[in-house]
Design a protein around this motif. Structure first.
Motif, PDB file in Angstrom:
ATOM      1  N   UNK A 529      -6.513 -17.915 -15.524  1.00 32.29           N
ATOM      2  CA  UNK A 529      -5.951 -18.988 -16.477  1.00 32.29           C
ATOM      3  C   UNK A 529      -7.051 -19.457 -17.451  1.00 32.29           C
ATOM      4  N   UNK A 530      -8.239 -18.896 -17.019  1.00 34.28           N
ATOM      5  CA  UNK A 530      -9.678 -19.401 -17.808  1.00 34.28           C
ATOM      6  C   UNK A 530     -10.007 -20.795 -17.552  1.00 34.28           C
ATOM      7  N   UNK A 531      -9.434 -21.528 -16.730  1.00 37.74           N
ATOM      8  CA  UNK A 531      -9.634 -22.901 -16.504  1.00 37.74           C
ATOM      9  C   UNK A 531     -10.988 -23.104 -15.468  1.00 37.74           C
ATOM     10  N   UNK A 532     -11.399 -24.170 -15.583  1.00 29.66           N
ATOM     11  CA  UNK A 532     -12.438 -24.886 -14.490  1.00 29.66           C
ATOM     12  C   UNK A 532     -11.441 -25.795 -13.669  1.00 29.66           C
ATOM     13  N   UNK A 533     -11.263 -25.294 -12.365  1.00 28.77           N
ATOM     14  CA  UNK A 533     -10.564 -25.834 -11.428  1.00 28.77           C
ATOM     15  C   UNK A 533     -11.383 -26.413 -10.137  1.00 28.77           C
ATOM     16  N   UNK A 534     -10.608 -27.115  -9.331  1.00 31.39           N
ATOM     17  CA  UNK A 534     -11.243 -27.485  -7.990  1.00 31.39           C
ATOM     18  C   UNK A 534     -10.231 -27.627  -6.991  1.00 31.39           C
ATOM     19  N   UNK A 535     -10.456 -26.641  -6.011  1.00 32.56           N
ATOM     20  CA  UNK A 535      -9.679 -26.526  -4.804  1.00 32.56           C
ATOM     21  C   UNK A 535     -10.290 -27.372  -3.803  1.00 32.56           C
ATOM     22  N   UNK A 536      -9.532 -28.010  -2.759  1.00 32.38           N
ATOM     23  CA  UNK A 536      -9.650 -28.738  -1.679  1.00 32.38           C
ATOM     24  C   UNK A 536      -9.072 -28.322  -0.624  1.00 32.38           C
ATOM     25  N   UNK A 537      -9.767 -28.307   0.429  1.00 29.89           N
ATOM     26  CA  UNK A 537      -9.409 -27.878   1.632  1.00 29.89           C
ATOM     27  C   UNK A 537      -9.842 -28.735   2.686  1.00 29.89           C
ATOM     28  N   UNK A 538      -9.128 -29.087   3.925  1.00 27.68           N
ATOM     29  CA  UNK A 538      -9.264 -30.205   4.838  1.00 27.68           C
ATOM     30  C   UNK A 538      -9.686 -29.149   6.143  1.00 27.68           C
ATOM     31  N   UNK A 539     -10.526 -29.468   6.764  1.00 34.80           N
ATOM     32  CA  UNK A 539     -10.729 -28.666   7.941  1.00 34.80           C
ATOM     33  C   UNK A 539     -11.198 -29.613   9.132  1.00 34.80           C
ATOM     34  N   UNK A 540     -10.490 -29.579  10.076  1.00 34.33           N
ATOM     35  CA  UNK A 540     -10.823 -30.368  11.335  1.00 34.33           C
ATOM     36  C   UNK A 540     -11.791 -29.689  12.326  1.00 34.33           C
ATOM     37  N   UNK A 541     -12.763 -30.598  12.892  1.00 30.23           N
ATOM     38  CA  UNK A 541     -13.800 -30.275  13.811  1.00 30.23           C
ATOM     39  C   UNK A 541     -14.538 -28.859  13.195  1.00 30.23           C
ATOM     40  N   UNK A 542     -15.000 -29.127  12.019  1.00 30.01           N
ATOM     41  CA  UNK A 542     -15.968 -28.129  11.642  1.00 30.01           C
ATOM     42  C   UNK A 542     -17.257 -28.098  12.443  1.00 30.01           C
ATOM     43  N   UNK A 543     -17.852 -26.801  12.213  1.00 31.00           N
ATOM     44  CA  UNK A 543     -18.973 -26.859  13.083  1.00 31.00           C
ATOM     45  C   UNK A 543     -20.036 -26.023  12.135  1.00 31.00           C
ATOM     46  N   UNK A 544     -20.926 -26.753  11.788  1.00 32.37           N
ATOM     47  CA  UNK A 544     -22.326 -26.209  11.005  1.00 32.37           C
ATOM     48  C   UNK A 544     -23.444 -25.874  11.807  1.00 32.37           C
ATOM     49  N   UNK A 545     -23.228 -24.647  12.684  1.00 30.00           N
ATOM     50  CA  UNK A 545     -24.105 -24.398  13.784  1.00 30.00           C
ATOM     51  C   UNK A 545     -25.120 -23.273  13.302  1.00 30.00           C
ATOM     52  N   UNK A 546     -24.883 -22.909  12.130  1.00 30.82           N
ATOM     53  CA  UNK A 546     -26.039 -21.827  12.002  1.00 30.82           C
ATOM     54  C   UNK A 546     -27.411 -22.473  11.520  1.00 30.82           C
ATOM     55  N   UNK A 547     -28.410 -21.858  11.804  1.00 25.41           N
ATOM     56  CA  UNK A 547     -29.812 -22.423  11.869  1.00 25.41           C
ATOM     57  C   UNK A 547     -30.421 -22.139  10.507  1.00 25.41           C
ATOM     58  N   UNK A 548     -31.269 -23.054   9.948  1.00 24.57           N
ATOM     59  CA  UNK A 548     -31.978 -22.913   8.745  1.00 24.57           C
ATOM     60  C   UNK A 548     -31.249 -22.729   7.656  1.00 24.57           C
ATOM     61  N   UNK A 549     -31.426 -21.207   7.072  1.00 23.10           N
ATOM     62  CA  UNK A 549     -30.528 -21.046   5.680  1.00 23.10           C
ATOM     63  C   UNK A 549     -29.648 -19.929   5.945  1.00 23.10           C
ATOM     64  N   UNK A 550     -29.223 -19.913   7.451  1.00 20.96           N
ATOM     65  CA  UNK A 550     -28.071 -18.677   7.804  1.00 20.96           C
ATOM     66  C   UNK A 550     -26.763 -19.578   7.058  1.00 20.96           C
ATOM     67  N   UNK A 551     -25.781 -18.657   6.867  1.00 25.85           N
ATOM     68  CA  UNK A 551     -24.758 -19.354   6.164  1.00 25.85           C
ATOM     69  C   UNK A 551     -23.809 -20.115   7.339  1.00 25.85           C
ATOM     70  N   UNK A 552     -23.374 -21.102   6.970  1.00 24.64           N
ATOM     71  CA  UNK A 552     -22.253 -21.871   7.508  1.00 24.64           C
ATOM     72  C   UNK A 552     -20.828 -21.887   6.619  1.00 24.64           C
ATOM     73  N   UNK A 553     -20.872 -21.757   5.282  1.00 21.63           N
ATOM     74  CA  UNK A 553     -19.758 -21.224   4.588  1.00 21.63           C
ATOM     75  C   UNK A 553     -19.980 -20.207   3.932  1.00 21.63           C
ATOM     76  N   UNK A 554     -18.995 -19.088   3.822  1.00 23.45           N
ATOM     77  CA  UNK A 554     -18.910 -17.881   3.232  1.00 23.45           C
ATOM     78  C   UNK A 554     -17.579 -17.775   2.290  1.00 23.45           C
TER      79      UNK A 554
END
Length: 575
Positions: A529-554
């Motif tokens: 569409x060539x538009x700027x858009x924002x997608x929102x996702x709800x996630x329960x019990x997210x765990x950000x367990x990666x250490x330092x600069x290892x990836x939590x979101x891909x």
């Protein structure tokens, strides 16, 4: 009529015509400008009409940016926002009625001349009346005592009746200075013994007045060619080596004994920081400045990412730490102000957008917001100010890139960052503005800058010549982000993930992160569409367990590459 008068009349008519055309051009735009299409047309919104962007409790995709916050989020106790400025004591204090959560304050700029009209006779009652009037209107007060200018004017013509220093100082033969061409002030020398002696008496009297206890904050400045006693000491000199500057700061320390956190300086001083004072700069509309800056820990690492040292002199103490986001009035795009920010207001919304995100990236706790150009953004800023990673309601990463002039960078670099031959030729890349959410390239997760946007046409002095543009997104087949290990203790925590992206190409972008029960997968569908858009996702019990600069979101693309601008992870509190 003489030849000179004919020439002068002709010049005046031309200037008036140009000014009129400039003002018509300013008023002519009724749609987002073509060079800055992802931001609104220029329009100022009164504070009382501003509402937060609506929070939504389900997965969705909207057009445009998303600055919404959950209803439970309130401003930090450490935050403060100046929403109006009252100069002098004659005009009634206006009531500030924001329609969004904010720790609002009124700035009072009051002249020493009003406070001490006769030597030794102090009228602190006038100042108290202003503060009490403001309190009755439901707002806190910040005081700025203006002290240094003997006369005010421009182009070499200065008027003593317009100065801020008491007229009785003239009898002491204190030398004055005009620091630069077209200065607005003819200042007294603050270091002269006769001036200094009476300045210290002023601050000592202020200490005994009871006013420091009535204030939310107070400004300690020095002298400046512009209006407002800018700086903290003589220009170009380390203030911590100047005895009279340290004596001035000692006086402020006595005035705010036990309340040192209320004092903010017009420039950095380690001597003042050690007392617990804060600092306020004031040029954030030039949104690439303070790179690097030792006092607030701003630098660029060897891979080109903008990084923040939270153990820097200001951030480690978490005092008053402020900026001024101003100069959005129409006059700045006219000959009257030398077209300082271009010949139209087209770029103003983009500059305002960048300035707000930059002051948050710098971890500010205060901002003076003079004009509001993107109204839904101001409540977001109000709730972000003054946060640390421990109490931040969200973390975010603005995936952008600009190019800085190496010699300017080296001038302020205290880390001796190596600069490559490529960087010397093309500029140092300044990648990303991040608040505890970090994007980094690695093998298989390579990105490149995308979506080129012209900078406002003022050619910022720190930008590499010929590269007066920004990239406001990154693209890649896989993009990885790391959540700061300290935020939410790694989880589990319910979150909303908000992804602002460019809908270019076709395919799907899979968004992956961990939860207490295993991996979670969400999907963004690209429709070109060539538009700027924002997608929102709800996630329960997210765990950000990666250490330092290892990836939590891909982010992983199937089809065309993802082009992502802004990612925000918001903590959800179920009430």
């Amino acid at each position: 009529m003489t030849p000179f008068s004919i020439w002068w009349k002709w010049k005046s008519m031309i200037a008036k015509s140009v000014f009129t055309l400039g003002m018509l051009a300013v008023a002519a735009h009724a749609a987002p400008p073509s060079q800055w299409p992802y931001w609104p047309e220029y329009s100022k919104t009164p504070v009382g009409e501003i509402q937060p962007q609506a929070w939504r409790m389900q997965d969705d995709v909207i057009d445009g940016w998303d600055w919404s916050m959950p209803p439970h989020v309130k401003p930090s106790e450490r935050s403060l926002m100046g929403l109006q400025r009252m100069i002098g004591t004659r005009k009634p204090v206006e009531k500030v009625e924001p329609g969004f959560p904010v720790n609002a304050a009124t700035l009072h700029w009051i002249n020493w001349r009003e406070i001490e009209p006769e030597e030794g006779v102090y009228r602190w009652d006038i100042v108290k009346a202003r503060i009490e009037e403001t309190r009755a209107q439901g707002c806190d007060s910040i005081l700025r005592i203006l002290t240094s200018s003997k006369a005010m004017g421009r182009n070499g013509v200065y008027h003593p009746e317009k100065g801020v220093a008491p007229r009785w100082l003239e009898k002491y033969d204190i030398p004055s200075s005009i620091d630069k061409k077209n200065a607005n002030n003819e200042n007294y020398d603050p270091g002269h013994p006769e001036f200094h002696k009476r300045y210290i008496k002023l601050i000592n009297s202020f200490a005994a007045s009871g006013i420091p206890q009535m204030l939310k904050a107070a400004y300690a400045g020095y002298a400046s060619p512009s209006f407002g006693d800018e700086g903290i000491g003589p220009h170009g000199v380390d203030p911590d080596t100047v005895p009279h500057v340290m004596e001035r700061l000692d006086a402020w320390g006595r005035a705010f004994k036990g309340m040192e956190h209320k004092v903010f300086m017009g420039g950095p001083s380690e001597y003042g920081f050690e007392k617990g004072f804060g600092v306020r700069r004031g040029f954030v509309e030039m949104y690439l400045y303070t790179l690097p800056d030792q006092h607030i820990g701003q630098s660029i690492d060897t891979n080109g990412y903008v990084v923040v040292d939270e153990n820097s002199p200001v951030l480690k103490r978490n005092p008053f730490h402020g900026e001024v986001n101003e100069e959005y009035e129409e006059a700045w795009a006219t000959p009257d102000r030398d077209f300082r920010f271009g010949e139209t207001t087209d770029s103003f919304a983009y500059r305002y957008f960048c300035a707000n995100l930059r002051l948050l990236q710098m971890r500010c706790s205060y901002v003076h917001n003079k004009d509001t150009i993107i109204p839904e953004m101001l409540p977001f800023v109000a709730q972000e100010l003054g946060r640390t990673v421990e109490d931040a309601p969200d973390v975010w990463c603005f995936m952008r890139e600009s190019y800085l002039k190496p010699k300017n960078y080296q001038k302020h670099d205290w880390l001796d960052r190596p600069i490559s031959a490529t960087e010397m030729e093309n500029g140092i890349p300044a990648k990303n503005w991040e608040r505890w959410l970090y994007q980094r390239d690695s093998e298989g997760f390579e990105t490149e800058p995308a979506i080129k946007i012209d900078q406002p046409p003022n050619q910022m002095w720190m930008v590499q010549p010929g590269r007066y543009y920004d990239y406001i997104a990154r693209k890649g087949k896989q993009i990885g982000l790391a959540v700061d290990d300290r935020w939410c203790g790694g989880g589990p925590v319910d979150v909303a993930v908000k992804v602002t992206y460019f809908d270019v190409g076709r395919g799907n972008v899979e968004v992956g992160l961990r939860t207490k029960k295993g991996g979670a997968r969400k999907r963004i569908k690209l429709t070109d569409s060539r538009k700027l858009r924002t997608a929102t996702f709800f996630v329960d019990d997210a765990v950000f367990s990666a250490k330092d600069l290892e990836y939590d979101i891909i982010f992983k693309s199937s089809g065309d590459e993802a082009v992502i601008s802004f990612v925000r992870v918001v903590k959800i509190c179920h009430i």
